[in-house]
Design a protein around this motif. Structure first.
Motif, PDB file in Angstrom:
ATOM      1  N   PRO A  32       0.843  -1.202   0.000  1.00  0.00           N
ATOM      2  CA  PRO A  32       0.000   0.000   0.000  1.00  0.00           C
ATOM      3  C   PRO A  32       0.880   1.255   0.000  1.00  0.00           C
ATOM      4  O   PRO A  32       2.066   1.173   0.321  1.00  0.00           O
ATOM      5  N   SER A  33       0.303   2.383  -0.332  1.00  0.00           N
ATOM      6  CA  SER A  33       1.079   3.609  -0.436  1.00  0.00           C
ATOM      7  C   SER A  33       1.544   4.089   0.940  1.00  0.00           C
ATOM      8  O   SER A  33       0.731   4.402   1.809  1.00  0.00           O
ATOM      9  N   ILE A  34       2.864   4.139   1.127  1.00  0.00           N
ATOM     10  CA  ILE A  34       3.410   4.641   2.384  1.00  0.00           C
ATOM     11  C   ILE A  34       3.225   6.151   2.489  1.00  0.00           C
ATOM     12  O   ILE A  34       3.104   6.695   3.588  1.00  0.00           O
ATOM     13  N   HIS A  35       3.197   6.845   1.358  1.00  0.00           N
ATOM     14  CA  HIS A  35       2.903   8.281   1.389  1.00  0.00           C
ATOM     15  C   HIS A  35       1.518   8.510   1.997  1.00  0.00           C
ATOM     16  O   HIS A  35       1.325   9.425   2.811  1.00  0.00           O
ATOM     17  N   VAL A  36       0.576   7.699   1.612  1.00  0.00           N
ATOM     18  CA  VAL A  36      -0.786   7.809   2.148  1.00  0.00           C
ATOM     19  C   VAL A  36      -0.818   7.395   3.615  1.00  0.00           C
ATOM     20  O   VAL A  36      -1.319   8.128   4.482  1.00  0.00           O
ATOM     21  N   TYR A  37      -0.283   6.225   3.884  1.00  0.00           N
ATOM     22  CA  TYR A  37      -0.342   5.664   5.236  1.00  0.00           C
ATOM     23  C   TYR A  37       0.362   6.553   6.262  1.00  0.00           C
ATOM     24  O   TYR A  37      -0.185   6.859   7.331  1.00  0.00           O
ATOM     25  N   ASN A  38       1.572   6.995   5.958  1.00  0.00           N
ATOM     26  CA  ASN A  38       2.317   7.805   6.920  1.00  0.00           C
ATOM     27  C   ASN A  38       1.746   9.218   7.057  1.00  0.00           C
ATOM     28  O   ASN A  38       1.927   9.869   8.091  1.00  0.00           O
ATOM     29  N   SER A  39       1.071   9.705   6.016  1.00  0.00           N
ATOM     30  CA  SER A  39       0.379  10.997   6.144  1.00  0.00           C
ATOM     31  C   SER A  39      -0.734  10.883   7.175  1.00  0.00           C
ATOM     32  O   SER A  39      -0.917  11.780   8.017  1.00  0.00           O
ATOM     33  N   LEU A  71      -3.837  13.028  -2.248  1.00  0.00           N
ATOM     34  CA  LEU A  71      -4.255  13.309  -3.623  1.00  0.00           C
ATOM     35  C   LEU A  71      -3.056  13.396  -4.565  1.00  0.00           C
ATOM     36  O   LEU A  71      -3.125  12.960  -5.719  1.00  0.00           O
ATOM     37  N   SER A  72      -1.952  13.938  -4.055  1.00  0.00           N
ATOM     38  CA  SER A  72      -0.767  14.126  -4.904  1.00  0.00           C
ATOM     39  C   SER A  72      -0.239  12.807  -5.452  1.00  0.00           C
ATOM     40  O   SER A  72       0.291  12.755  -6.571  1.00  0.00           O
ATOM     41  N   THR A  73      -0.367  11.736  -4.677  1.00  0.00           N
ATOM     42  CA  THR A  73       0.165  10.448  -5.128  1.00  0.00           C
ATOM     43  C   THR A  73      -0.497   9.992  -6.423  1.00  0.00           C
ATOM     44  O   THR A  73       0.130   9.290  -7.227  1.00  0.00           O
ATOM     45  N   MET A  74      -1.740  10.410  -6.635  1.00  0.00           N
ATOM     46  CA  MET A  74      -2.463  10.026  -7.850  1.00  0.00           C
ATOM     47  C   MET A  74      -2.289  11.051  -8.962  1.00  0.00           C
ATOM     48  O   MET A  74      -2.129  10.682 -10.130  1.00  0.00           O
ATOM     49  N   PHE A  75      -2.272  12.333  -8.615  1.00  0.00           N
ATOM     50  CA  PHE A  75      -2.210  13.377  -9.647  1.00  0.00           C
ATOM     51  C   PHE A  75      -0.833  13.529 -10.290  1.00  0.00           C
ATOM     52  O   PHE A  75      -0.740  14.085 -11.388  1.00  0.00           O
ATOM     53  N   ILE A  76       0.219  13.055  -9.618  1.00  0.00           N
ATOM     54  CA  ILE A  76       1.527  13.073 -10.294  1.00  0.00           C
ATOM     55  C   ILE A  76       1.931  11.660 -10.710  1.00  0.00           C
ATOM     56  O   ILE A  76       3.104  11.399 -10.998  1.00  0.00           O
ATOM     57  N   LYS A  77       0.958  10.768 -10.716  1.00  0.00           N
ATOM     58  CA  LYS A  77       1.124   9.406 -11.249  1.00  0.00           C
ATOM     59  C   LYS A  77       2.190   8.597 -10.515  1.00  0.00           C
ATOM     60  O   LYS A  77       2.923   7.829 -11.110  1.00  0.00           O
ATOM     61  N   GLN A  78       2.224   8.777  -9.206  1.00  0.00           N
ATOM     62  CA  GLN A  78       3.123   7.969  -8.385  1.00  0.00           C
ATOM     63  C   GLN A  78       2.439   6.698  -7.893  1.00  0.00           C
ATOM     64  O   GLN A  78       3.103   5.716  -7.588  1.00  0.00           O
ATOM     65  N   HIS A  79       1.116   6.745  -7.797  1.00  0.00           N
ATOM     66  CA  HIS A  79       0.380   5.600  -7.270  1.00  0.00           C
ATOM     67  C   HIS A  79      -0.938   5.411  -7.995  1.00  0.00           C
ATOM     68  O   HIS A  79      -1.545   6.365  -8.494  1.00  0.00           O
ATOM     69  N   SER A  80      -1.374   4.157  -7.989  1.00  0.00           N
ATOM     70  CA  SER A  80      -2.708   3.815  -8.471  1.00  0.00           C
ATOM     71  C   SER A  80      -3.718   4.102  -7.364  1.00  0.00           C
ATOM     72  O   SER A  80      -3.365   4.160  -6.172  1.00  0.00           O
ATOM     73  N   VAL A  81      -4.965   4.262  -7.749  1.00  0.00           N
ATOM     74  CA  VAL A  81      -6.038   4.424  -6.762  1.00  0.00           C
ATOM     75  C   VAL A  81      -6.054   3.225  -5.816  1.00  0.00           C
ATOM     76  O   VAL A  81      -6.345   3.363  -4.624  1.00  0.00           O
TER      77      VAL A  81
END
Length: 225
Positions: free
Chosen positions: A138-145, A177-187
């Motif tokens: 899972p996205s650590i950017h999301v989780y740690n935020s 939101l940034s993880t998806m808008f700069i194409k770093q992560h899938s939904v």
């Protein structure tokens, strides 16, 4: 010598934190090298409808400062809260490492060429060059935020700091939101990161919910008997 001993006793709780980060970074670097050779592609149909927006590279990079600042604040101000925050963060990070080790994953969402040329697209290009599109779920950017925001909300030192908590929430949402808008992560990475964060929130910060559930189940058993 006494001063050194005093500082050691006061800040020795940093030893396991630093030790874990060394292990994490070494493990992650190994995964970045290994998983480029073959991985399961992550993609959901919603990904195709999310536009590229380089403006979101700003909150994406702010994530590094955001999480580090929260951990350091708690490290110096509240040892117990620091431990609790790190339990949340490190548990999710370890789960991420295990998943990436057992099920190498990546995506093909990045653009072949930038739609514009400006300082922000250049920053995205730099990010893409230094960070491979692998090890995403899972996205650590999301989780740690989420972890950083939860730590701020539950910090005794920040009690009554409503403005700060609102700012933290806005930043956390922007990073997600940034993880998806700069194409770093899938939904998919984002949703699973949110789900893991929700589970860990209950386990780390809201144990009374679990205890209440156990109490209700025990009461139902007694009634049925």
């Amino acid at each position: 010598m006494e001063k050194v001993k005093s500082l050691y006793r006061k800040y020795r709780h940093g030893i396991p934190l630093v030790s874990y980060m060394v292990i994490y970074l070494v493990w992650f670097a190994w995964l970045e090298e290994r998983n480029q050779k073959g991985y399961q592609v992550i993609h959901v149909s919603v990904d195709d409808y999310i536009p590229f927006c380089e403006l979101f590279v700003i909150p994406y990079f702010l994530w590094f400062l955001y999480v580090a600042a929260v951990v350091l604040f708690l490290f110096f101000r509240n040892k117990q809260e620091c431990y609790r925050s790190c339990i949340f963060l490190f548990t999710g990070m370890t789960i991420f490492l295990v998943i990436s080790t057992l099920w190498p994953n990546g995506h093909h969402l990045r653009l072949t060429e930038m739609p514009r040329d400006n300082i922000l697209t250049q920053a995205v290009a730099f990010l893409w060059k230094t960070d491979t599109p692998t090890n995403l779920w899972p996205s650590i950017h999301v989780y740690n935020s989420l972890g950083a925001h939860f730590a701020i909300v539950h910090s005794a030192e920040l009690k009554g700091k409503k403005g700060l908590k609102i700012a933290s929430c806005i930043l956390a949402v922007s990073i997600i939101l940034s993880t998806m808008f700069i194409k770093q992560h899938s939904v998919f990475d984002v949703v699973t990161g949110l789900a893991l964060g929700a589970v860990m929130y209950v386990l780390v910060y809201r144990k009374e919910i679990i205890l209440a559930g156990k109490t209700q189940r025990n009461m139902k058993k007694r009634i049925s008997m």
